[in-house]
Design an enzyme around this catalytic site. Structure first.
Site, mmCIF file in Angstrom:
data_model
loop_
_atom_site.group_PDB
_atom_site.id
_atom_site.type_symbol
_atom_site.label_atom_id
_atom_site.label_comp_id
_atom_site.label_asym_id
_atom_site.label_seq_id
_atom_site.Cartn_x
_atom_site.Cartn_y
_atom_site.Cartn_z
ATOM 1 N N CYS A 2 30.251 48.330 37.680
ATOM 2 C CA CYS A 2 28.821 48.411 37.399
ATOM 3 C C CYS A 2 28.049 47.689 38.512
ATOM 4 C CB CYS A 2 28.412 47.799 36.063
ATOM 5 S SG CYS A 2 29.213 48.542 34.646
ATOM 6 N N ARG A 27 29.974 51.185 42.887
ATOM 7 C CA ARG A 27 30.538 50.301 41.864
ATOM 8 C C ARG A 27 30.747 51.006 40.527
ATOM 9 N NH1 ARG A 27 30.177 45.052 43.365
ATOM 10 N NH2 ARG A 27 30.459 44.416 41.205
ATOM 11 N N TRP A 75 29.958 51.768 35.231
ATOM 12 C CA TRP A 75 31.344 52.225 35.156
ATOM 13 C C TRP A 75 31.773 51.880 33.733
ATOM 14 C CZ3 TRP A 75 36.278 50.184 34.271
ATOM 15 C CH2 TRP A 75 37.344 51.031 34.633
ATOM 16 N N ASN A 101 26.965 43.581 34.113
ATOM 17 C CA ASN A 101 28.225 43.977 34.757
ATOM 18 C C ASN A 101 29.287 43.001 34.278
ATOM 19 O OD1 ASN A 101 30.327 44.679 36.518
ATOM 20 N ND2 ASN A 101 29.543 43.357 38.142
ATOM 21 N N GLY A 102 30.317 43.510 33.608
ATOM 22 C CA GLY A 102 31.382 42.628 33.112
ATOM 23 C C GLY A 102 31.805 43.058 31.720
ATOM 24 N N GLU A 486 50.418 54.222 51.025
ATOM 25 C CA GLU A 486 48.969 54.256 51.205
ATOM 26 C C GLU A 486 48.479 55.707 51.371
ATOM 27 O OE1 GLU A 486 46.661 52.402 50.628
ATOM 28 O OE2 GLU A 486 44.982 53.063 51.847
ATOM 29 N N LYS A 490 45.822 57.599 48.887
ATOM 30 C CA LYS A 490 44.574 58.223 49.362
ATOM 31 C C LYS A 490 44.467 59.644 48.851
ATOM 32 C CE LYS A 490 42.927 55.493 50.247
ATOM 33 N NZ LYS A 490 43.151 54.095 50.457
ATOM 34 N N GLU A 493 43.790 59.739 44.944
ATOM 35 C CA GLU A 493 42.517 59.216 44.432
ATOM 36 C C GLU A 493 41.309 60.063 44.805
ATOM 37 O OE1 GLU A 493 41.174 55.281 45.610
ATOM 38 O OE2 GLU A 493 42.132 55.477 47.548
ATOM 39 N N HIS A 509 67.854 59.742 45.785
ATOM 40 C CA HIS A 509 68.203 59.151 44.488
ATOM 41 C C HIS A 509 67.316 59.695 43.370
ATOM 42 C CE1 HIS A 509 70.965 56.415 46.410
ATOM 43 N NE2 HIS A 509 70.028 56.148 47.313
ATOM 44 N N LYS A 608 34.582 51.032 43.172
ATOM 45 C CA LYS A 608 35.016 50.324 44.364
ATOM 46 C C LYS A 608 35.508 48.927 44.043
ATOM 47 C CE LYS A 608 35.213 49.934 48.872
ATOM 48 N NZ LYS A 608 36.362 50.663 49.434
HETATM 49 C C1 AGP Z 1 41.853 51.988 47.392
HETATM 50 O O1 AGP Z 1 41.547 53.165 48.033
HETATM 51 C C2 AGP Z 1 41.379 51.804 46.067
HETATM 52 N N1 AGP Z 1 40.207 52.427 45.717
HETATM 53 C C3 AGP Z 1 41.847 50.592 45.296
HETATM 54 O O2 AGP Z 1 43.219 50.759 45.136
HETATM 55 C C4 AGP Z 1 41.571 49.188 45.881
HETATM 56 O O3 AGP Z 1 42.308 48.980 47.028
HETATM 57 C C5 AGP Z 1 41.900 48.133 44.812
HETATM 58 O O4 AGP Z 1 41.068 48.341 43.702
HETATM 59 C C6 AGP Z 1 41.787 46.723 45.306
HETATM 60 O O5 AGP Z 1 40.473 46.402 45.657
HETATM 61 P P1 AGP Z 1 40.150 45.122 46.515
HETATM 62 O O6 AGP Z 1 40.795 45.289 47.834
HETATM 63 O O7 AGP Z 1 38.660 45.107 46.591
HETATM 64 O O8 AGP Z 1 40.702 43.948 45.775
#
Ligand code: AGP
Length: 613
Positions: A2, A27, A75, A101-102, A486, A490, A493, A509, A608
């Site tokens: 949020c 956010r 969010w 937010n929280g 990674e 990507k 997501e 395996h 984010k």
């Molecule tokens: C990465 O593309 C993500 N959206 C997510 O995994 C992110 O890296 C994770 O939430 C950690 O966030 P931070 O680095 O702000 O702690």
């Protein structure tokens, strides 16, 4: 999660708030809302599920005149994303409005008690409970607005960054923080409150980061900061480092693409001023501060989530390779709820782009409570993790707005390379000559990143071929394994294609059973220590008709005999491979997501900054 933004001053509040909400949409984007308080004590609220653009449709043509107001981009946690659950929320009488937010953890028991006392709720949110509580305290105790907020918060368990408006007090704006970020912008005769500084960066560079347990009271043009137990604090005013350009798209179609293409600069910014080739040294104040401890430490624990956890895996290889220190890399969310064996001899590194991830912060709190030294590698200056740790290193990637992390990852890896080399030098586990070679190599990286980015056109063609895939496998060994993880993260997501990253040798395996002519397999097959082994893995994939996309070292002609597609990257030191090999995978995910018409910068269900558990 949020985003919150609020304004009080002499300008029209609504354009500042709406623009601020757009900048904070990373956010959360389940709903958006705005509250405006006019000097005639009229409180206007507009809210709508969906993005800020949908809220803008709702308010078109309305009279939005007001010099005080606040807005929220959500969010969803408690209650589905609909118009009713959207913030701001009103108290029972409609006198008070809140954005939050929280998570209020004890909201269920508070709500039950309030219902018994006659309160009726409109939404399913925890936030509405809080504003009812504030109003009840206000009425029952015959106290002022500020006092009511303070007293109500003493009953609350959980995390919050809140802003509250009161119809009766149109000159007041009250904010409070515990566990969720809040920054106050101080202009001339005007104030801003927001989750980060992006909503007001063009208006003021003077900011105060509120600490947990503090309340900000803005009475007209005067800011007072108090603790929840009513002690007045002197605000610590800092100067912002971000600029307006850095939070705009700069001609790119998406923030993610801009951020991918910024990596030659962001990697350079992450090592600039820290490496000194002439005398073969590295300056990292946070590492230097703990020189004695790091020379003798028996193990290092790295905690993080998502992409930052992947950077942590690279960090494990680097610290073991160069500094010869055993490293454990932990998901912060698991670590915090285990009963980890930790004491004052441990050194714990948290990696986080936002510096706000709730699980990472909680893991650090646990480590600190056991006496460990805690260190942060973060991107957002002034965020919670850097303020909580004993020392740290900023990554200097600049604001990352796209929800999918790109330049933050390569900046984290850069900081980890420097950290590993700096500790290695202090411990004497690397020769001066080898260190100089690596520092010289580092200087060449920005140009190599530029070269890697030139594969963009080829990657678009490959993306066209694979855009309708249902699954994908990513394989790598050594430093290529975190890259594979990674790359898979990507793809899933932002394009919603199921993808898995695996150590290449683990394929046989289990995952090998998935391979058929429909399965794209992305393999990190650069000319490094594992090259022959990875080529054998590629043969195994091909024998099952899998379609191979190889990330290979420039000049390696042989690889094209085995792979359907080859994306070349410049030759580099093995330890620096993640800085180059990740880039084509970022581009591949980006182009596939664009071709599938996905929302690249704001993928569904994600946010984010994950400030909830
Ligand atoms: C990465 O593309 C993500 N959206 C997510 O995994 C992110 O890296 C994770 O939430 C950690 O966030 P931070 O680095 O702000 O702690």
């Amino acid at each position: 999660m949020c985003g919150i933004v609020a304004y009080i001053g002499y300008r029209e509040a609504s354009p500042i708030i709406l623009n601020g909400l757009k900048r904070l949409e990373y956010r959360g984007y389940d709903s958006a809302g705005i509250a405006l308080l006019t000097t005639e004590k009229d409180l206007k609220i507009y809210k709508k599920s969906g993005k800020v653009s949908e809220l803008e449709e709702v308010i078109k043509g309305k009279n939005l005149e007001a010099k005080t107001g606040m807005g929220h981009t959500r969010w969803a946690t408690h209650g589905e994303p609909n118009d009713i659950n959207a913030h701001p929320h009103l108290s029972g009488s409609g006198e008070f409005a809140i954005i939050h937010n929280g998570i209020i953890e004890n909201y269920a028991s508070l709500k039950l008690a309030l219902i018994k006392r006659g309160h009726e709720f409109k939404s399913e949110t925890d936030t509405e409970v809080l504003i009812h509580l504030i109003e009840e305290v206000y009425k029952n105790n015959n106290v002022g607005f500020e006092e009511a907020v303070r007293m109500a918060l003493t009953q609350v368990i959980g995390a919050y960054a809140i802003v509250i408006l009161s119809k009766k007090d149109p000159d007041y704006l009250i904010g409070a923080k515990k566990g969720s970020p809040m920054v106050i912008g101080i202009g001339e005769n005007e104030h801003f409150i927001a989750s980060d500084a992006s909503p007001f960066v063009e208006f003021t560079k003077n900011v105060v980061y509120l600490n947990d347990g503090e309340i900000a009271i803005i009475d007209g043009t005067k800011l007072t900061i108090k603790t929840i137990d009513n002690t007045i604090k002197t605000p610590y005013i800092q100067e912002l480092e971000i600029s307006l350009e850095s939070i705009e798209k700069g001609g790119y179609e998406h923030f993610m693409l801009k951020e991918i293409f910024e990596q030659s600069r962001s990697i350079l910014d992450s090592f600039r001023g820290r490496t000194h080739i002439n005398d073969g040294t590295i300056t990292m104040a946070g590492v230097d501060k703990f020189e004695d401890k790091l020379k003798n430490v028996k193990r290092i624990i790295i905690v993080g989530c998502g992409t930052s956890w992947h950077a942590g895996l690279v960090g494990e290889y680097l610290l073991e390779d160069f500094a010869r220190i055993p490293v454990e890399v932990e998901y912060a969310s698991e670590f915090r709820y285990r009963n980890p064996v930790l004491d004052e001899n441990d050194f714990v590194i948290a990696i986080s782009q936002s510096g706000e991830t709730a699980d990472t912060l909680a893991a650090l709190e646990l480590a600190k409570s056991k006496g460990a030294t805690i260190f942060g590698i973060c991107n957002v200056v002034g965020s919670s993790i850097p303020r909580f740790t004993d020392a740290g290193a900023y990554t200097h990637a600049g604001p990352e707005i796209g929800v999918a992390s790109t330049k933050a990852f390569t900046a984290q890896v850069t900081a980890l390379i420097l950290m590993a080399l700096s500790i290695a030098k202090k411990k004497g586990t690397i020769s001066s000559q080898r260190l100089r070679e690596l520092l010289i190599e580092m200087e060449t990286l920005p140009a190599k990143v530029e070269k890697t980015l030139q594969s963009d056109k080829l990657i678009i063609e490959i993306a066209n071929e694979f855009k309708d895939s249902k699954n994908a496998l990513y394989l790598g060994r050594g430093y290529g394994f975190p890259v594979a993880l990674e790359g898979a993260l990507k793809l899933k997501e932002i394009s919603y294609i199921h993808a898995e990253g695996y150590p290449a040798a683990e394929m046989k395996h289990g995952p090998i059973a998935l391979i058929d002519a429909e399965m794209p397999v992305v393999v990190i097959a650069t000319k490094h220590s594992y090259y022959e082994k990875v080529v054998s893995n590629i043969q195994e994939v091909r024998a099952r008709k899998g379609r191979v996309i190889a990330i290979a070292t420039e000049g390696d002609k042989e690889i094209s005999n085995y792979a359907d597609h080859v994306i070349y990257i410049p030759s580099c030191e093995e330890s620096m491979l993640p800085l180059l090999a990740t880039i084509p995978l970022q581009l591949l995910s980006y182009h596939i997501a664009v071709l599938r018409e996905c929302n690249v910068d704001q993928p569904r269900n994600l946010a984010k900054s994950v400030t909830v558990e």
